[in-house]
Design an enzyme around this catalytic site. Structure first.
Site, PDB file in Angstrom:
ATOM      1  N   CYS A 116     -17.955 -18.515  -1.576  1.00  0.00           N
ATOM      2  CA  CYS A 116     -18.519 -18.034  -0.309  1.00  0.00           C
ATOM      3  C   CYS A 116     -18.925 -16.573  -0.359  1.00  0.00           C
ATOM      4  O   CYS A 116     -19.895 -16.177   0.278  1.00  0.00           O
ATOM      5  CB  CYS A 116     -17.524 -18.235   0.831  1.00  0.00           C
ATOM      6  SG  CYS A 116     -17.194 -19.977   1.162  1.00  0.00           S
ATOM      7  N   HIS A 117     -18.185 -15.772  -1.118  1.00  0.00           N
ATOM      8  CA  HIS A 117     -18.412 -14.321  -1.056  1.00  0.00           C
ATOM      9  C   HIS A 117     -19.137 -13.780  -2.278  1.00  0.00           C
ATOM     10  O   HIS A 117     -19.481 -12.596  -2.298  1.00  0.00           O
ATOM     11  CB  HIS A 117     -17.073 -13.586  -0.903  1.00  0.00           C
ATOM     12  CG  HIS A 117     -16.401 -13.846   0.411  1.00  0.00           C
ATOM     13  ND1 HIS A 117     -16.923 -13.425   1.600  1.00  0.00           N
ATOM     14  CD2 HIS A 117     -15.243 -14.492   0.720  1.00  0.00           C
ATOM     15  CE1 HIS A 117     -16.112 -13.784   2.594  1.00  0.00           C
ATOM     16  NE2 HIS A 117     -15.095 -14.448   2.087  1.00  0.00           N
TER      17      HIS A 117
ATOM     18  N   CYS B 253       8.872   8.866  12.086  1.00  0.00           N
ATOM     19  CA  CYS B 253       8.023   9.022  10.897  1.00  0.00           C
ATOM     20  C   CYS B 253       7.497  10.456  10.853  1.00  0.00           C
ATOM     21  O   CYS B 253       7.479  11.100   9.802  1.00  0.00           O
ATOM     22  CB  CYS B 253       6.821   8.081  10.942  1.00  0.00           C
ATOM     23  SG  CYS B 253       7.181   6.369  11.360  1.00  0.00           S
TER      24      CYS B 253
ATOM     25  N   HIS C  17       6.887  13.184   7.856  1.00  0.00           N
ATOM     26  CA  HIS C  17       5.526  13.232   7.305  1.00  0.00           C
ATOM     27  C   HIS C  17       4.573  14.176   8.031  1.00  0.00           C
ATOM     28  O   HIS C  17       3.437  14.343   7.616  1.00  0.00           O
ATOM     29  CB  HIS C  17       4.949  11.819   7.238  1.00  0.00           C
ATOM     30  CG  HIS C  17       5.662  10.972   6.227  1.00  0.00           C
ATOM     31  ND1 HIS C  17       5.703  11.279   4.890  1.00  0.00           N
ATOM     32  CD2 HIS C  17       6.406   9.837   6.364  1.00  0.00           C
ATOM     33  CE1 HIS C  17       6.415  10.367   4.244  1.00  0.00           C
ATOM     34  NE2 HIS C  17       6.865   9.479   5.113  1.00  0.00           N
TER      35      HIS C  17
ATOM     36  N   CYS D 245      10.707   3.054   4.309  1.00  0.00           N
ATOM     37  CA  CYS D 245      10.989   4.299   5.048  1.00  0.00           C
ATOM     38  C   CYS D 245      11.896   4.027   6.245  1.00  0.00           C
ATOM     39  O   CYS D 245      12.726   4.871   6.581  1.00  0.00           O
ATOM     40  CB  CYS D 245       9.689   4.987   5.466  1.00  0.00           C
ATOM     41  SG  CYS D 245       8.911   5.920   4.109  1.00  0.00           S
TER      42      CYS D 245
HETATM   43  C1  HEC Z   1     -15.665 -21.474   2.842  1.00  0.00           C
HETATM   44  C2  HEC Z   1     -16.112 -20.081   2.780  1.00  0.00           C
HETATM   45  C3  HEC Z   1     -15.070 -19.000   2.563  1.00  0.00           C
HETATM   46  C4  HEC Z   1     -14.087 -18.965   1.612  1.00  0.00           C
HETATM   47  C5  HEC Z   1     -13.702 -20.030   0.599  1.00  0.00           C
HETATM   48  C6  HEC Z   1     -13.450 -17.688   1.760  1.00  0.00           C
HETATM   49  N1  HEC Z   1     -14.018 -16.986   2.772  1.00  0.00           N
HETATM   50 FE1  HEC Z   1     -13.604 -15.061   3.285  1.00  0.00          FE
HETATM   51  N2  HEC Z   1     -14.912 -15.195   4.843  1.00  0.00           N
HETATM   52  C7  HEC Z   1     -15.738 -16.259   5.104  1.00  0.00           C
HETATM   53  C8  HEC Z   1     -16.524 -15.965   6.287  1.00  0.00           C
HETATM   54  C9  HEC Z   1     -17.567 -16.881   6.903  1.00  0.00           C
HETATM   55  C10 HEC Z   1     -16.136 -14.682   6.719  1.00  0.00           C
HETATM   56  C11 HEC Z   1     -16.666 -13.889   7.920  1.00  0.00           C
HETATM   57  C12 HEC Z   1     -16.281 -14.509   9.200  1.00  0.00           C
HETATM   58  C13 HEC Z   1     -14.918 -14.138   9.647  1.00  0.00           C
HETATM   59  O1  HEC Z   1     -14.674 -12.941   9.865  1.00  0.00           O
HETATM   60  O2  HEC Z   1     -14.072 -15.051   9.819  1.00  0.00           O
HETATM   61  C14 HEC Z   1     -15.138 -14.221   5.773  1.00  0.00           C
HETATM   62  C15 HEC Z   1     -14.520 -12.979   5.841  1.00  0.00           C
HETATM   63  C16 HEC Z   1     -13.731 -12.430   4.826  1.00  0.00           C
HETATM   64  C17 HEC Z   1     -13.278 -11.059   4.773  1.00  0.00           C
HETATM   65  C18 HEC Z   1     -13.597  -9.973   5.787  1.00  0.00           C
HETATM   66  C19 HEC Z   1     -14.959  -9.422   5.518  1.00  0.00           C
HETATM   67  C20 HEC Z   1     -15.337  -8.319   6.478  1.00  0.00           C
HETATM   68  O3  HEC Z   1     -16.483  -7.849   6.361  1.00  0.00           O
HETATM   69  O4  HEC Z   1     -14.528  -7.904   7.323  1.00  0.00           O
HETATM   70  C21 HEC Z   1     -12.523 -10.937   3.652  1.00  0.00           C
HETATM   71  C22 HEC Z   1     -11.811  -9.679   3.162  1.00  0.00           C
HETATM   72  C23 HEC Z   1     -12.485 -12.229   3.006  1.00  0.00           C
HETATM   73  N3  HEC Z   1     -13.244 -13.099   3.744  1.00  0.00           N
HETATM   74  C24 HEC Z   1     -11.798 -12.511   1.849  1.00  0.00           C
HETATM   75  C25 HEC Z   1     -11.699 -13.793   1.309  1.00  0.00           C
HETATM   76  C26 HEC Z   1     -10.838 -14.114   0.173  1.00  0.00           C
HETATM   77  C27 HEC Z   1      -9.963 -13.114  -0.577  1.00  0.00           C
HETATM   78  C28 HEC Z   1     -11.002 -15.440  -0.061  1.00  0.00           C
HETATM   79  C29 HEC Z   1     -10.289 -16.293  -1.102  1.00  0.00           C
HETATM   80  C30 HEC Z   1      -8.817 -16.280  -0.988  1.00  0.00           C
HETATM   81  C31 HEC Z   1     -11.958 -15.943   0.905  1.00  0.00           C
HETATM   82  N4  HEC Z   1     -12.348 -14.916   1.715  1.00  0.00           N
HETATM   83  C32 HEC Z   1     -12.397 -17.256   0.976  1.00  0.00           C
HETATM   84  C33 HEC Z   1     -15.835 -17.400   4.351  1.00  0.00           C
HETATM   85  C34 HEC Z   1     -15.020 -17.754   3.293  1.00  0.00           C
HETATM   86  C1  HEC Z   2      13.627  10.981   6.023  1.00  0.00           C
HETATM   87  C2  HEC Z   2      12.248  11.276   5.803  1.00  0.00           C
HETATM   88  C3  HEC Z   2      11.258  10.140   5.995  1.00  0.00           C
HETATM   89  C4  HEC Z   2      10.990   9.469   7.176  1.00  0.00           C
HETATM   90  C5  HEC Z   2      11.622   9.648   8.538  1.00  0.00           C
HETATM   91  C6  HEC Z   2       9.900   8.559   6.858  1.00  0.00           C
HETATM   92  N1  HEC Z   2       9.539   8.678   5.540  1.00  0.00           N
HETATM   93 FE1  HEC Z   2       7.919   7.857   4.668  1.00  0.00          FE
HETATM   94  N2  HEC Z   2       8.414   8.708   2.897  1.00  0.00           N
HETATM   95  C7  HEC Z   2       9.502   9.526   2.692  1.00  0.00           C
HETATM   96  C8  HEC Z   2       9.591   9.877   1.280  1.00  0.00           C
HETATM   97  C9  HEC Z   2      10.656  10.757   0.631  1.00  0.00           C
HETATM   98  C10 HEC Z   2       8.497   9.231   0.644  1.00  0.00           C
HETATM   99  C11 HEC Z   2       8.124   9.286  -0.845  1.00  0.00           C
HETATM  100  C12 HEC Z   2       7.460  10.593  -1.155  1.00  0.00           C
HETATM  101  C13 HEC Z   2       6.230  10.817  -0.310  1.00  0.00           C
HETATM  102  O1  HEC Z   2       5.143  10.263  -0.609  1.00  0.00           O
HETATM  103  O2  HEC Z   2       6.338  11.485   0.744  1.00  0.00           O
HETATM  104  C14 HEC Z   2       7.762   8.548   1.714  1.00  0.00           C
HETATM  105  C15 HEC Z   2       6.579   7.873   1.496  1.00  0.00           C
HETATM  106  C16 HEC Z   2       5.829   7.276   2.500  1.00  0.00           C
HETATM  107  C17 HEC Z   2       4.536   6.663   2.292  1.00  0.00           C
HETATM  108  C18 HEC Z   2       3.750   6.560   0.988  1.00  0.00           C
HETATM  109  C19 HEC Z   2       2.768   7.706   0.801  1.00  0.00           C
HETATM  110  C20 HEC Z   2       1.883   7.539  -0.406  1.00  0.00           C
HETATM  111  O3  HEC Z   2       1.144   8.480  -0.722  1.00  0.00           O
HETATM  112  O4  HEC Z   2       1.880   6.486  -1.045  1.00  0.00           O
HETATM  113  C21 HEC Z   2       4.155   6.153   3.517  1.00  0.00           C
HETATM  114  C22 HEC Z   2       2.895   5.383   3.827  1.00  0.00           C
HETATM  115  C23 HEC Z   2       5.218   6.447   4.451  1.00  0.00           C
HETATM  116  N3  HEC Z   2       6.210   7.144   3.808  1.00  0.00           N
HETATM  117  C24 HEC Z   2       5.218   6.067   5.781  1.00  0.00           C
HETATM  118  C25 HEC Z   2       6.277   6.285   6.660  1.00  0.00           C
HETATM  119  C26 HEC Z   2       6.354   5.723   8.004  1.00  0.00           C
HETATM  120  C27 HEC Z   2       5.305   4.827   8.624  1.00  0.00           C
HETATM  121  C28 HEC Z   2       7.530   6.163   8.552  1.00  0.00           C
HETATM  122  C29 HEC Z   2       8.124   5.810   9.890  1.00  0.00           C
HETATM  123  C30 HEC Z   2       8.433   4.402  10.057  1.00  0.00           C
HETATM  124  C31 HEC Z   2       8.164   7.014   7.554  1.00  0.00           C
HETATM  125  N4  HEC Z   2       7.391   7.040   6.421  1.00  0.00           N
HETATM  126  C32 HEC Z   2       9.346   7.698   7.761  1.00  0.00           C
HETATM  127  C33 HEC Z   2      10.357   9.999   3.659  1.00  0.00           C
HETATM  128  C34 HEC Z   2      10.354   9.626   4.985  1.00  0.00           C
END
Ligand code: HEC
Ligand code: HEC
EC number: 2.8.5.2
Length: 254
Positions: free
Chosen positions: A73-74, A170, A174, A215
């Site tokens: 499809c895609h 959070c 952050h 987190c």
């Molecule tokens: C039978 C056809 C079909 C198959 C098989 C299919 N898709 Fe889709 N897909 C669609 C259609 C139609 C849309 C757009 C309509 C919608 O949003 O539901 C879509 C939308 C999407 C989107 C969002 C695109 C956007 O622009 O937001 C993603 C990501 C996606 N498909 C991933 C997948 C993946 C990964 C698979 C396989 C696991 C898959 N699709 C299998 C038909 C298909």
């Molecule tokens: C106590 C401190 C603390 C709090 C509160 C916390 N985090 Fe984190 N978080 C961390 C640490 C430490 C890491 C790993 C190092 C980094 O990327 O900051 C991390 C990493 C992340 C990352 C990955 C960043 C990357 O670059 O991949 C995300 C996303 C994230 N935190 C989201 C959240 C969210 C959403 C919440 C609230 C639900 C939250 N954190 C609360 C300490 C915290």
């Protein structure tokens, strides 16, 4: 995790009355990495996350359920360039904001008539990594207005609410503590432009949902279930904080 929580309690007891958050431009977690971790991410042959992208590529071509594949499809995965910049996004069909993983599962269930993948399954993380990887280098640009506005507001409120035994939001880490060290680890802005990420600590690839749960656990709060509506709305808010940052998938983090 227990050790982290204790270290958090010790080092953050002092910041209970920290300065109010200021507006700062988004900075990718990449900038907080050691040079050797950056080098690992930059080299597609060494980057462990590329294994998940490759697995995603295999699944893309594999017929499932009614015999159709994503490819049927895609077309080639490259056709997905730009798609990952918009998710989570409002779904007319579902009447709510959905994550990219949920969109893939929607295609799987409705278009392929196959069982949806588990939210944290290797298959779904791989397909999500494949789709996000097509947008590498493009700026994240999720919509937070229109029908997505209330989801955005709920995500923001969650982000700013203190919870867990350590009573931290959070934003307390952050926003207020960016650059401070927690057990030697610099705290980044918690941006999500590299997700799904390969995390060395996990020795595995993980979605934004998995990181949120980690987190939550770090502050001894009840983890949000991956794929729950609250987790998806929090992801929308996190992505909006990084609107304009280049997508890095698959990023490598410590
Ligand atoms: C039978 C056809 C079909 C198959 C098989 C299919 N898709 Fe889709 N897909 C669609 C259609 C139609 C849309 C757009 C309509 C919608 O949003 O539901 C879509 C939308 C999407 C989107 C969002 C695109 C956007 O622009 O937001 C993603 C990501 C996606 N498909 C991933 C997948 C993946 C990964 C698979 C396989 C696991 C898959 N699709 C299998 C038909 C298909
Ligand atoms: C106590 C401190 C603390 C709090 C509160 C916390 N985090 Fe984190 N978080 C961390 C640490 C430490 C890491 C790993 C190092 C980094 O990327 O900051 C991390 C990493 C992340 C990352 C990955 C960043 C990357 O670059 O991949 C995300 C996303 C994230 N935190 C989201 C959240 C969210 C959403 C919440 C609230 C639900 C939250 N954190 C609360 C300490 C915290």
């Amino acid at each position: 995790m227990k050790r982290l929580a204790l270290a958090v309690a010790a080092s953050l007891a002092a910041i209970a009355g920290s300065a109010p958050a200021q507006e700062t431009p988004p900075v990718s977690g990449y900038q907080f990495l050691l040079p050797e971790t950056q080098a690992l991410q930059d080299d597609d042959f060494a980057n462990p996350g590329m294994l998940w992208v490759e697995l995603g590529g295999k699944l893309w071509d594999e017929p499932a359920g009614n015999g159709t594949s994503c490819q049927n499809c895609h077309g080639a995965p490259e056709a997905m360039r730009g798609v990952g910049t918009r998710y989570p996004q409002w779904s007319q069909t579902e009447g709510r904001v959905i994550s990219l993983e949920q969109q893939v599962n929607q295609c799987r269930a409705e278009r392929q008539q196959a069982d949806p993948f588990g939210y944290s399954s290797q298959e779904l993380v791989s397909l999500s990594a494949l789709v996000m990887h097509q947008s590498r280098g493009l700026p994240m640009s999720v919509a937070t207005d229109g029908p997505a506005a209330s989801a955005y507001r709920r995500g923001k409120a969650y982000y700013e609410t203190r919870r867990g035994q350590l009573n931290l939001a959070c934003s307390n880490c952050h926003v207020d503590q960016v650059g401070s060290r927690l057990r030697g680890e610099p705290i980044s802005q918690g941006q999500v432009n590299g997700f799904p990420i390969y995390r060395q600590l996990w020795q595995d690839m993980g979605s934004v949902g998995r990181m949120i749960a980690w987190c939550n656990d770090a502050v001894r709060a009840e983890p949000l279930a991956e794929g729950s509506q609250m987790a998806v709305e929090l992801e929308l808010y996190l992505r909006s904080l990084g609107n304009g940052l280049a997508i890095e998938t698959p990023a490598v983090r410590r």
